[in-house]
Design a protein around this motif. Sequence first.
Motif, PDB file in Angstrom:
ATOM      1  N   LYS A 239      -1.347   0.551   8.787  1.00  0.00           N
ATOM      2  CA  LYS A 239      -1.649   1.829   8.015  1.00  0.00           C
ATOM      3  C   LYS A 239      -0.175   2.166   7.552  1.00  0.00           C
ATOM      4  O   LYS A 239       0.753   1.960   7.981  1.00  0.00           O
ATOM      5  N   ASN A 240      -0.295   2.768   6.143  1.00  0.00           N
ATOM      6  CA  ASN A 240       0.971   2.869   5.350  1.00  0.00           C
ATOM      7  C   ASN A 240       1.696   2.035   5.298  1.00  0.00           C
ATOM      8  O   ASN A 240       2.973   2.081   5.160  1.00  0.00           O
ATOM      9  N   ALA A 275      -3.059   8.651   3.042  1.00  0.00           N
ATOM     10  CA  ALA A 275      -2.952   7.326   4.178  1.00  0.00           C
ATOM     11  C   ALA A 275      -3.621   6.087   3.415  1.00  0.00           C
ATOM     12  O   ALA A 275      -4.606   6.245   2.881  1.00  0.00           O
ATOM     13  N   THR A 276      -2.877   5.006   3.764  1.00  0.00           N
ATOM     14  CA  THR A 276      -3.623   3.646   3.059  1.00  0.00           C
ATOM     15  C   THR A 276      -3.760   2.599   4.348  1.00  0.00           C
ATOM     16  O   THR A 276      -3.104   3.028   5.162  1.00  0.00           O
TER      17      THR A 276
END
Length: 340
Positions: A239-240, A275-276
């Motif tokens: 994540k991120n 969020a990525t």
Amino acid sequence: MGCILTLALLFTFGIYVVYSGPHILQYRLTLISTPTPGSPQCTITAYMDGLNYGRYDSDTGHGQALVPSLSIPSLAEHREMQTRHARGVELIQRDKIKFLMGFLNKTNGNGDFHVYQRKFACELHEDGTVRGYEEIAFDGKEFISVDKERVVYVPVTQEALVITELWNKRYDYAKTNKIYLENECIQHMKMYLPYLSTDLERKVPPKVKVSSSESESGTKLHCRVYGFYPRDVEVKWIKNGRDEIHSEEAAQILPNPDGTYQIRVSVGVTPEGGATYSCHIDHSSLEKTLVIPFEPNKRSHFYIIPVAWLLLLLLLIILGALIYRKRMAKGQENFRGGKP
């Protein structure tokens, strides 16, 4: 003798080449209590450094090489020898599962289904040291293993305390198997390596597909990695770009019919603005970590409006339409009645 000691999937090539480790030669046996259509009751598989090179099953009653280098005509006599051994192994394992089911008060009647499994492996390390293990499982739970120091079978679970004592008396193979592990198993390993070296050195990069799904428990991201070889691979969600998301589901590496492998890693996430998420894959066929970002499109369930809001919006539209029609109807009545 025990399952592995008389195991059939061996090729005596008469070629001795010294190989430094690490290498591992492993045998896996599976025996089911009740015959099942389409599934052999007894299966023995052999692996060299994760490469499945040999197999025997009770349906065919024959052992077979699973790689071309071991399927050559000159080894036909050895394949016949391994078949004879495997048939003997199968008889011994049938006795063992009956013993376990009888002791544990379980029968194969009334639709009961039980599974007996055994793993045996020898390991050759770079410094020349030899190690190995032997494990026995019943219905998917390990319950007996070998104590390498005392060279006896020991219980792994509380349930196996009493049965292990009887097992050591009835199947006293721990010491014999230790001798096999440190000698014949290593010799066989060195025999196989020249023939399997090309297959062991083969590297096939993975293919990757990421997706998402919705359920009552929330959103899940899926990373399917497939078509890769050799077997070892590391797959994780990030994540991120920095925070690893741990999966609550145990991901298993599964074999494909073409000899490659596949795995799917799924994680639950909570949608957050900005969020990525990306799937990271490490494999020996790759020069660097493969990073595949998750890119939701407009149709993705990842950012879909909650159903409750959609229903509310639809209700407002319908209500507005009804009010509008009612007012239009009232206006037409006033007009026909001559009211200004």
